[in-house]
Design a protein around this motif. Structure first.
Motif, short mmCIF file in Angstrom:
data_model
loop_
_atom_site.label_atom_id
_atom_site.label_comp_id
_atom_site.label_asym_id
_atom_site.label_seq_id
_atom_site.Cartn_x
_atom_site.Cartn_y
_atom_site.Cartn_z
N VAL A 1 49.75 2.68 -24.70
CA VAL A 1 48.79 1.58 -24.79
C VAL A 1 48.18 1.29 -23.42
CG1 VAL A 1 48.55 -0.89 -25.28
CG2 VAL A 1 49.86 0.58 -26.85
N ARG A 2 49.02 1.22 -22.38
CA ARG A 2 48.55 0.95 -21.02
C ARG A 2 47.63 2.06 -20.52
NH1 ARG A 2 50.11 3.16 -16.70
NH2 ARG A 2 52.16 3.79 -17.49
N GLU A 3 48.07 3.31 -20.65
CA GLU A 3 47.29 4.43 -20.14
C GLU A 3 45.93 4.55 -20.84
OE1 GLU A 3 47.45 6.50 -17.64
OE2 GLU A 3 49.41 5.99 -16.87
N VAL A 4 45.91 4.43 -22.15
CA VAL A 4 44.63 4.53 -22.87
C VAL A 4 43.69 3.42 -22.39
CG1 VAL A 4 43.47 4.38 -25.11
CG2 VAL A 4 45.59 5.70 -24.89
N HIS A 5 44.20 2.20 -22.27
CA HIS A 5 43.35 1.10 -21.81
C HIS A 5 42.87 1.35 -20.37
CE1 HIS A 5 41.58 -2.84 -21.54
NE2 HIS A 5 42.13 -2.92 -20.34
N GLU A 6 43.79 1.75 -19.48
CA GLU A 6 43.39 1.98 -18.08
C GLU A 6 42.30 3.04 -17.96
OE1 GLU A 6 47.69 1.00 -15.90
OE2 GLU A 6 46.88 3.03 -15.81
N GLU A 7 42.43 4.12 -18.72
CA GLU A 7 41.50 5.23 -18.58
C GLU A 7 40.21 5.07 -19.36
OE1 GLU A 7 43.55 8.88 -19.42
OE2 GLU A 7 44.84 8.68 -17.65
N THR A 8 40.23 4.26 -20.43
CA THR A 8 39.08 4.22 -21.33
C THR A 8 38.51 2.84 -21.61
OG1 THR A 8 40.32 3.94 -23.40
CG2 THR A 8 40.07 6.21 -22.56
N GLY A 9 39.29 1.78 -21.39
CA GLY A 9 38.86 0.44 -21.76
C GLY A 9 39.12 0.11 -23.22
N VAL A 10 39.63 1.06 -23.98
CA VAL A 10 39.90 0.88 -25.41
C VAL A 10 41.35 0.44 -25.60
CG1 VAL A 10 39.99 2.03 -27.66
CG2 VAL A 10 38.15 2.58 -26.05
N ASP A 11 41.54 -0.60 -26.40
CA ASP A 11 42.88 -1.05 -26.76
C ASP A 11 43.30 -0.32 -28.03
OD1 ASP A 11 42.95 -2.99 -24.67
OD2 ASP A 11 41.72 -4.31 -25.91
N VAL A 12 44.57 0.13 -28.07
CA VAL A 12 45.03 0.91 -29.22
C VAL A 12 46.36 0.38 -29.74
CG1 VAL A 12 43.86 3.02 -28.46
CG2 VAL A 12 46.25 2.63 -27.79
N ILE B 1 38.17 11.62 -22.60
CA ILE B 1 37.75 11.28 -21.24
C ILE B 1 37.37 12.57 -20.52
CG2 ILE B 1 39.28 9.28 -21.14
CD1 ILE B 1 41.07 10.96 -19.21
N ARG B 2 36.63 12.43 -19.46
CA ARG B 2 36.43 13.53 -18.51
C ARG B 2 37.20 13.12 -17.27
NH1 ARG B 2 31.02 16.61 -17.58
NH2 ARG B 2 32.11 18.59 -17.58
N ARG B 3 38.22 13.91 -16.95
CA ARG B 3 39.15 13.59 -15.87
C ARG B 3 38.46 13.66 -14.51
NH1 ARG B 3 44.63 13.94 -17.29
NH2 ARG B 3 44.97 14.09 -15.06
N SER C 1 36.25 -1.90 -25.18
CA SER C 1 34.99 -1.15 -25.18
C SER C 1 35.13 0.06 -24.26
CB SER C 1 33.84 -2.02 -24.66
OG SER C 1 33.65 -3.10 -25.52
N PRO C 2 34.66 1.22 -24.68
CA PRO C 2 34.77 2.41 -23.84
C PRO C 2 34.03 2.23 -22.52
CG PRO C 2 34.15 3.01 -26.08
CD PRO C 2 34.06 1.52 -25.99
N ARG C 3 34.72 2.61 -21.44
CA ARG C 3 34.15 2.58 -20.09
C ARG C 3 34.96 3.52 -19.21
NH1 ARG C 3 38.57 1.64 -17.90
NH2 ARG C 3 39.77 -0.22 -18.28
N PRO C 4 34.32 4.15 -18.23
CA PRO C 4 35.06 5.02 -17.31
C PRO C 4 35.94 4.21 -16.37
CG PRO C 4 32.70 5.07 -16.83
CD PRO C 4 32.90 4.16 -18.00
N SER C 5 36.82 4.92 -15.64
CA SER C 5 37.75 4.27 -14.72
C SER C 5 37.91 5.15 -13.48
CB SER C 5 39.10 4.11 -15.40
OG SER C 5 39.72 5.38 -15.56
N ASP C 6 38.87 4.81 -12.64
CA ASP C 6 39.17 5.65 -11.48
C ASP C 6 39.67 7.03 -11.91
OD1 ASP C 6 38.53 3.54 -9.83
OD2 ASP C 6 40.61 2.97 -9.44
N GLU C 7 40.20 7.14 -13.13
CA GLU C 7 40.76 8.40 -13.61
C GLU C 7 39.84 9.15 -14.58
OE1 GLU C 7 45.11 8.11 -14.54
OE2 GLU C 7 44.70 5.98 -14.21
N SER C 8 38.71 8.52 -14.94
CA SER C 8 37.80 9.14 -15.90
C SER C 8 36.35 8.88 -15.49
CB SER C 8 38.05 8.58 -17.31
OG SER C 8 37.85 7.18 -17.34
#
Length: 156
Positions: free
Chosen positions: A62-73, A36-38, A112-119
């Motif tokens: 799992v929560r943080e990765v999804h919140e920041e990237t849209g990717v489930d891990v 991500i780019r913070r 699916s990868p997508r930016p967020s409020d944190e990225s």
């Protein structure tokens, strides 16, 4: 809220807090790393964030990765515990936090990868292309340790 990372800097402010954080080195089937780019400092990073009350560290990953990237891990292993007291993070509200991050290996299982409020950016990057990105030394250490074939987790 903006942040400034100090890493082995004699002019760094003294820490006044510590909080458990988690991060993940997520690699796809081609070995590319999820970055991500913070939004708070503009640097590239592996995803991660703070542990919340009522969750395990793996649930937090799992929560943080999804919140920041849209990717489930799915979490697949432990890279290490990064708690260098010479890495402090100063926030504009006066908090100065000592690093304490538990870093995990994870693999993508959906989303699916997508930016967020944190990225502001989310991308898959080949390991040999990481040097093209502005990555903080503490995150470089996590990436390097995650790419090693070490028999045991790293810790400070």
């Amino acid at each position: 809220m903006s942040r400034t990372d100090y890493f082995h800097d004699p002019g760094a402010p003294n820490a006044n807090s510590i909080k458990v954080a988690v991060s993940a080195l997520v690699q796809d089937d081609d070995g590319r790393i999820l970055l991500i780019r913070r939004t708070d400092n503009g640097k590239h990073s592996i995803p991660g964030g703070g542990l919340e009350a009522g969750e395990t560290v793996t649930q937090a990953v799992v929560r943080e990765v999804h919140e920041e990237t849209g990717v489930d891990v799915a979490v697949t292993g432990l890279i290490g515990v990064f708690s260098d007291p010479d890495h402090v993070i100063a926030y504009d509200d006066g908090e100065v936090r000592q690093e304490f991050s538990i870093c995990f290996h994870a693999q993508p299982v959906g989303g699916s990868p997508r930016p967020s409020d944190e990225s502001t950016e989310v991308e898959w990057v080949a390991p040999d292309r990481l040097h093209d990105r502005d990555i903080h030394p503490s995150i470089w250490l996590r990436i390097r340790k995650g790419l090693e074939d070490a028999p045991r987790p790293y810790f400070t």
